[in-house]
Each structure stands twice: as structure tokens, then as C-alpha cells.
Design an enzyme around this catalytic site. Structure first.
Site, PDB file in Angstrom:
ATOM      1  N   CYS A   1       6.020  -2.032   8.825  1.00  0.00           N
ATOM      2  CA  CYS A   1       7.156  -2.050   9.721  1.00  0.00           C
ATOM      3  C   CYS A   1       7.782  -3.439   9.681  1.00  0.00           C
ATOM      4  CB  CYS A   1       6.815  -1.726  11.164  1.00  0.00           C
ATOM      5  SG  CYS A   1       5.927  -0.194  11.384  1.00  0.00           S
TER       6      CYS A   1
ATOM      7  N   ARG B   1       9.383  -2.751   3.999  1.00  0.00           N
ATOM      8  CA  ARG B   1       8.190  -2.715   4.858  1.00  0.00           C
ATOM      9  C   ARG B   1       7.981  -1.333   5.484  1.00  0.00           C
ATOM     10  NH1 ARG B   1       6.638  -7.953   6.088  1.00  0.00           N
ATOM     11  NH2 ARG B   1       5.357  -7.200   7.781  1.00  0.00           N
TER      12      ARG B   1
ATOM     13  N   TRP C   1       7.191   2.305   9.340  1.00  0.00           N
ATOM     14  CA  TRP C   1       6.341   3.036   8.409  1.00  0.00           C
ATOM     15  C   TRP C   1       5.249   3.651   9.282  1.00  0.00           C
ATOM     16  CZ3 TRP C   1       1.173   2.899   6.792  1.00  0.00           C
ATOM     17  CH2 TRP C   1       0.893   3.616   5.614  1.00  0.00           C
TER      18      TRP C   1
ATOM     19  N   ASN D   1       4.901  -4.370  15.156  1.00  0.00           N
ATOM     20  CA  ASN D   1       4.383  -4.153  13.793  1.00  0.00           C
ATOM     21  C   ASN D   1       2.887  -4.402  13.862  1.00  0.00           C
ATOM     22  OD1 ASN D   1       3.813  -4.191  11.025  1.00  0.00           O
ATOM     23  ND2 ASN D   1       4.322  -6.370  10.881  1.00  0.00           N
ATOM     24  N   GLY D   2       2.090  -3.444  13.390  1.00  0.00           N
ATOM     25  CA  GLY D   2       0.633  -3.610  13.423  1.00  0.00           C
ATOM     26  C   GLY D   2      -0.013  -2.343  13.939  1.00  0.00           C
TER      27      GLY D   2
ATOM     28  N   GLU E   1      -2.459   0.814 -14.285  1.00  0.00           N
ATOM     29  CA  GLU E   1      -1.199   0.345 -13.711  1.00  0.00           C
ATOM     30  C   GLU E   1      -0.053   1.267 -14.136  1.00  0.00           C
ATOM     31  OE1 GLU E   1      -0.287  -1.484 -11.434  1.00  0.00           O
ATOM     32  OE2 GLU E   1       1.788  -2.025 -11.856  1.00  0.00           O
TER      33      GLU E   1
ATOM     34  N   LYS F   1       2.277   3.377 -11.588  1.00  0.00           N
ATOM     35  CA  LYS F   1       3.750   3.281 -11.562  1.00  0.00           C
ATOM     36  C   LYS F   1       4.371   4.668 -11.623  1.00  0.00           C
ATOM     37  CE  LYS F   1       4.136   0.229 -10.468  1.00  0.00           C
ATOM     38  NZ  LYS F   1       3.431  -0.945 -10.111  1.00  0.00           N
TER      39      LYS F   1
ATOM     40  N   GLU G   1       3.750   6.723  -8.333  1.00  0.00           N
ATOM     41  CA  GLU G   1       4.389   6.281  -7.088  1.00  0.00           C
ATOM     42  C   GLU G   1       5.904   6.474  -7.071  1.00  0.00           C
ATOM     43  OE1 GLU G   1       3.539   2.154  -5.961  1.00  0.00           O
ATOM     44  OE2 GLU G   1       3.675   1.527  -8.037  1.00  0.00           O
TER      45      GLU G   1
ATOM     46  N   HIS H   1     -15.847  13.188 -21.822  1.00  0.00           N
ATOM     47  CA  HIS H   1     -16.793  13.476 -20.741  1.00  0.00           C
ATOM     48  C   HIS H   1     -16.122  14.207 -19.578  1.00  0.00           C
ATOM     49  CE1 HIS H   1     -19.807  11.223 -22.860  1.00  0.00           C
ATOM     50  NE2 HIS H   1     -18.992  10.177 -22.933  1.00  0.00           N
TER      51      HIS H   1
ATOM     52  N   LYS I   1       6.149  -1.452   0.913  1.00  0.00           N
ATOM     53  CA  LYS I   1       5.782  -2.534   0.013  1.00  0.00           C
ATOM     54  C   LYS I   1       4.706  -3.441   0.591  1.00  0.00           C
ATOM     55  CE  LYS I   1       7.457  -5.550  -3.416  1.00  0.00           C
ATOM     56  NZ  LYS I   1       6.748  -4.771  -4.439  1.00  0.00           N
TER      57      LYS I   1
END
Ligand code: G6P
Length: 608
Positions: A2, A27, A74, A99-100, A482, A486, A489, A505, A603
Site C-alpha cells: 500500500c 505498491r 494492496w 500501510n502494514g 527467473e 517473469k 507474473e 525424473h 512491487k
């Protein structure tokens, strides 16, 4: 996560608050809201969805005010909805943005209900407004009420409060979530990130955990955790418009991919001299401390963790040091045994990731020789709380999917591997070889970016699939991870990464014409083995897209062999990351997703 912002001014603040929210959308962006003091009343506007919708509502309603707070959310507690959007209020008197996470919210909510407060949201944040009102109604000042409320709260918070009875001041509080004051011209501001108000000031004061503060149009006061007036250093940061605009690009992610040659140059610049890495680039005394390091522990999250996995290989091969690596969210819960002379390394773009910060704070209680952070934000909590640091100097990264932050982290981690080796008098020839190769990295990346034309040919073939497999071996396995991260997401295609030797396997069972397999095959001592692994895919009708050195020959039935530019093997992970970023971007573009702000993500993850 947030983003919160507050302004006390002699001019209308609605527009600047909304503009600040736009800059903090990285955020969180599921809902937004604003509370504006209008002397006798508070204009309270909230919208579900992105900040743009709040902006539209503001344009329609045109509320005027010189004092206000705003929020972009968020969701953690309670789904994204207008009711759960901030600001939350109590009795139309106290309006708060938070925020938190308040960990003991159930207990506090139950208590407030017995005191007659009713809740209109499912959030943990709303109780803060009621708790403040509760203490105000007992005759306490707003500052005292904030201290009394703080005593009750367990968890992380950055809070900004508007009290209808006071049209001059905004009250702030910080504990484990970032919050800063900005010194404007005839106005004072507060925000979660300097980016939000960087167009209005270049002077910032970072609040410390436990601080309570008050801003008005005329000034500010900060009180520490003991309620004593405190003075805090002013930090100057220049945030250019250019750094936070898309320029000629469609998305921030695209811009950030193409900024990588310059970003890497900025990471290396001033840190290498002649044919070696310079001393003490991680802070005064760091080169001496490095002499005694016997073991390394890395903690990080997401993309930053992948950078750590690549670096673990460098620490072993260049610095001859064993490395343990953990997800920051797991590290504290496995009772880590800390050997003597261990160095703790945190890696983070934002420097505010709650799990990484919590891991650092936990580690500081253990017998580490020292703590060091690789970080992109010099003013962040990780930077301030670590003994040593190096800044990646990538510039603001706005796209939620990390690109230039990752490759610059790799460059900084290579500098660390070299510094550790230098302090311990190891591998001088290898150091010279790597430094020489690092100097030409920006040019090699520039050349690699030209691969876009080839990617445009294969992107449509991947964009119409539901799954993808990424393969790499050794130092390329984290790069495959990575690449998979990418793709998933930003395009929402399910993607997984495997070390190619593991294919037989289990994952080989998934191979058919609907499973594109993206493989990284640079020239290496295990290249032949990798090619054999890829033959296994080919034999089962899988479509292979192989990024490879021209010296590697493969006869593909379907898919494509894509030649990569030459570069020193130790630095190839940086180069091979680039086409995977472009591929994800182009696939997401074809699928029409929200590339810079993919669904459900944010982010900066400032909740554990
Ligand atoms: C979020 C971001 C990722 C990032 C991770 C760690 O999940 O979306 O891109 O890698 O957090 O963030 P940090 O700022 O600590 O690198």
C-alpha cells in the site's frame, strides 16, 4: 505494501495527493481513496480499482482542501472493495490511512466492539481509526491518543491521520513500514516513498520506528518512541521526471529492459579501477572485514533471491566461500545455525521487503561477523540497518516485474565476489579476466537487446499456450527460474523451471506439443549433457526454443535455435536473462495483460 501520502499546504492538495498515488501504484492498485479536510466536513472518496478511477471521481466532484491524506491499496485483510478501501474513519471524526498489518487486530476489534464501535470493513486497519477516536473521546490530545493507540498495536504500520476537529495538522506514526516527511515550499508532505512527492521537494526526513510526527503547512514536529521531541537528519534526493516517466515506451517494464546497458554501467562505474575491483566499495572497512569471512548466508525474496542463487556459484568459484541461501520468509523459522565468521547478505530492489528486513533484524541478534545489503534504494530500511551496503544505481524501477534491478544486482554481486576474493588474496588472474569482461557488459547487453526481432517471431507461438517449461543447468538454473517467474507474473501462463538433468525424473511426463520448452544452452563444460537432455524433449514431440552459443549445434524438429552474443562464461547469466525478459514482455503484450501492474501483485511487499 500500500502507498500512503499526506499533505498540509496553503493551496489545494487534492491533485498533488492523487498524482502522488499514481507514482506509488507499484505498491498496490486494487482500490484507492482520499480524505480531504474542508473545515466543517471531510470529503471522503473511495473507489475500487486503480487510482485513475479515484482521479475521475475527483474530477467530477472537485473537492477543495488544503489538508488531506490518500491511499492506494494492496489487499491483505478483506477483499478489494470500496468498503475495504482507505481512508477508514471513526464517527466521521478520525480519518486514517495505513500501510502494514496489525497482527492482533481480532482481539482489538473485539474490544472496540464492546466499547460500542461498529465496523464497516473487513480490514485490520479500520480499528486504528476507532482506537484513536476512543482515546480522543477520553479527552486525550491527538498526539497522546496516537501514543496510546500505538501501545495497543502489534505489527507493522505507517499511519497518517486527519482529525475533523483540527484543520491544520496531520498526525503520522511509523513502526516497521516506511514513512517520510517531505519539506515542500509553503507546505509539508508525508509519503511511503520519496517518489510520490519527488516533484514537490528534494528534502526528506525518514521517520524511525516508534516515531510519531505532526505536519502542518507551516512546519513539522517529530517525537521519538519515548514521546520526546526528536531531530532527524534531512536527506536530499533528486528525483527527475525522466526517471519516473515511460518516455517513448509503452510500459515501464519495456523501458526498464532497454535501460539495462546504462543501468549496468551505473552499477560498475567508480567501483573498478585498472584491472581489479576497488577497495571498500561496500563501505569503509568492508575490505578488512572481508578478510575474515569464512561462510556466507544469503536471504532475499522473489527475483532478488534468484540473483542470490547465481551469486552463490560465484562466491564458490571466485571467492572460494561456501554459501547458504534461504527465502527470507523461511530463514527465521528453520532455527539457522550460524557458524563463526559468517557474513549475512540481503538482496532487495526496494530495501523494504518485510520478510527480508525481518530476516536482517533476526540475524543481527545472531553471531554474524557482519551484515551487508545489495539494494537499489539508498534511503531504504535495509540500507540503513545493514553494516555494509552497495547500491545498484539502477534508477527507479516501476514495473512490478523486476528487470534492470535483477541484472544490476547480479553486477553488484559479481563485484562482491571479486572483493571477497581480493581481500583474501585469491584468484588475481580470474579477477582481471572478469573485470575486463565487465567493462564490455553494457555493449554486450546492447547487442543482446537486438534479439527482439527473433523474439517477435516466437512470442505468438508461446502466447497461445497455457504452460511453459524453462530449463537450465548449473548457474543457468536460477536464470531459468527467473525466466519462468517473469512469464507467469506478467502473462499469467503457468511456467516452471527445472535443472535440465531433472527432466527425466518427472516433468518429462508433461511434454507434448502444447508444452513449449525454453532452454538456456551457453557454451560450457556441461553443454553436451544439456543437449542430450534437450534430445529427450525432442524425442517426445516437445517444441524447443533454445538460447544458445553459436558453437552449439542442434537439429530441432520444431521451435527455434537462437544464437546469443559471446561473453565471458561467468557473466553469461546476465546476458541470457535479457531474451527471457523480452520474451515475457512480448508474450504478455500479445495476451493483453496489465504488464506494469499484473493482477494480485505489488512491487514493494511490506507485509510478511
Ligand atoms: C515483489 C516484486 C518482485 C521482487 C520481490 C522482492 O514480489 O514483485 O519483483 O523480486 O518483491 O522485492 P525486493 O524489493 O526485496 O527485491
Amino acid at each position: 505494501m500500500c502507498g500512503i501520502i499526506a499533505a498540509a499546504s496553503n493551496r489545494n492538495v487534492g491533485k498533488l495527493l492523487v498524482q502522488g498515488l499514481h507514482k506509488m501504484e507499484y505498491r498496490g492498485y486494487d482500490s484507492a481513496g482520499i480524505a480531504l479536510h474542508q473545515n466543517k466536513q471531510i470529503a471522503h472518496l473511495r473507489t475500487l480499482g486503480k487510482v485513475k478511477l479515484l482521479e475521475d471521481k475527483m474530477i467530477q466532484e472537485k473537492p477543495k482542501s488544503k489538508l488531506g491524506i490518500a491511499h492506494t491499496r494492496w489487499a491483505t485483510h478483506g477483499e478489494p472493495s470500496e468498503e475495504n478501501a482507505h481512508p477508514h474513519q471513526s464517527k466521521d471524526r478520525v480519518y486514517i490511512v495505513h500501510n502494514g498489518i496489525i497482527e492482533n487486530y481480532i482481539e482489538l476489534k473485539d474490544y472496540l466492539k464492546t466499547e460500542g464501535y461498529s465496523f464497516t470493513s473487513q480490514t485490520d486497519s479500520e480499528l486504528i481509526a476507532h482506537m484513536l477516536d476512543f482515546f480522543l473521546s477520553k479527552g486525550n490530545s491527538i498526539i497522546d491518543s496516537m501514543y496510546l493507540t500505538k501501545e495497543k498495536l502489534d505489527g507493522a504500520y505507517a499511519i497518517a491521520v486527519v482529525d475533523k476537529e483540527d484543520n491544520s495538522n496531520i498526525v503520522l506514526a511509523r513502526n516497521k513500514s516506511p514513512l517520510l516527511i517531505g519539506i515542500g515550499t509553503d507546505e509539508f508532505l508525508a509519503a511511503s516513498d520519496p517518489l510520490a512527492i519527488g516533484q514537490l521537494t528534494n528534502e526528506f526526513i525518514f521517520l524511525e520506528d516508534g516515531d510519531v510526527a505532526q505536519i502542518s503547512a507551516e512546519g513539522f514536529t517529530i517525537y521519538d518512541s519515548n514521546k520526546k521531541e526528536a531531530s532527524r537528519e534531512i536527506t536530499k534526493i533528486d528525483i527527475s521526471d525522466q526517471a519516473i516517466s515511460k518516455g517513448k515506451f509503452k510500459h515501464f517494464m519495456e523501458k526498464e529492459i532497454y535501460e539495462q546497458p546504462q543501468a549496468i554501467l551505473n552499477t560498475i562505474d567508480g567501483r573498478v579501477g585498472g584491472d581489479d575491483v576497488l577497495d571498500n566499495i561496500f563501505g569503509l572497512g568492508s575490505s578488512d572485514i572481508f578478510k575474515n569471512v569464512k561462510r556466507i548466508q544469503v536471504v532475499a525474496c522473489g527475483t532478488s533471491l534468484h540473483a542470490g542463487r547465481v551469486a552463490a556459484n560465484w562466491f564458490s568459484s571466485i571467492s572460494e566461500l561456501p554459501t547458504q541461501i534461504d527465502y527470507a520468509s523461511e530463514y527465521r523459522y528453520r532455527n539457522p545455525h550460524v557458524d563463526e565468521d559468517s557474513l549475512l547478505i540481503t538482496i532487495s530492489q526496494s530495501g523494504e521487503t518485510a520478510d527480508t528486513l525481518a530476516a536482517l533484524r533476526y540475524a543481527k541478534e545472531k553471531n554474524y561477523l557482519s551484515t551487508l545489503t545489495i539494494c537499489n534504494v539508498p534511503t531504504s530500511s535495509l540500507a540503513r540497518e545493514s553494516d555494509y551496503s552497495i547500491f545498484t544505481n539502477a534508477g527507479p524501477e516501476i514495473g512490478v516485474a523486476s528487470t534492470k534491478a535483477f541484472t544490476t544486482q547480479l553486477a553488484a554481486l559479481m563485484l562482491l565476489a571479486l572483493s571477497l576474493a581480493k581481500s583474501r588474496n585469491m584468484n588475481p588472474k580470474l579477477r582481471t579476466r572478469v573485470i575486463t569482461a565487465m567493462r564490455s557488459l553494457p555493449d554486450t547487453i546492447e547487442e543482446t537487446l537486438k534479439i527482439k526481432d527473433t523474439i517477435l517471431e516466437i512470442a505468438p507461438e508461446i502466447a497461445n499456450k497455457d504452460n511453459a517449461l524453462f530449463l537450465g543447468r548449473g548457474i543457468f538454473y536460477p536464470i531459468a527460474k527467473e525466466g519462468a517467474l517473469k512469464l507467469k507474473e506478467i502473462s499469467y501462463i503457468h511456467a516452471e523451471a527445472y535443472p535440465a538433468g531433472e527432466l527425466k525424473h518427472g516433468p518429462l511426463a508433461l511434454i507434448d506439443e502444447n508444452m513449449p520448452v525454453i532452454a538456456l544452452a551457453p557454451e560450457s563444460e556441461i553443454a553436451e549433457k544439456l543437449v542430450s537432455n534437450l534430445e529427450e524433449v525432442k524425442a517426445r514431440g516437445g517444441t524447443l526454443y533454445v538460447f544458445s552459443d553459436p558453437s552449439i549445434s542442434m537439429d530441432l524438429k520444431s521451435g527455434k535455435l537462437i544464437n546469443m552474443p559471446k561473453c565471458d562464461f561467468l557473466l553469461t547469466p546476465i546476458i541470457y536473462t535479457i531474451p527471457l525478459q523480452i520474451l515475457s514482455y512480448e508474450v504478455a503484450l500479445l495476451r493483453g495483460t496489465d504488464i506494469d501492474q499484473p493482477r494480485n501483485l505489488a512491487k514493494s511487499v511490506t507485509v510478511e
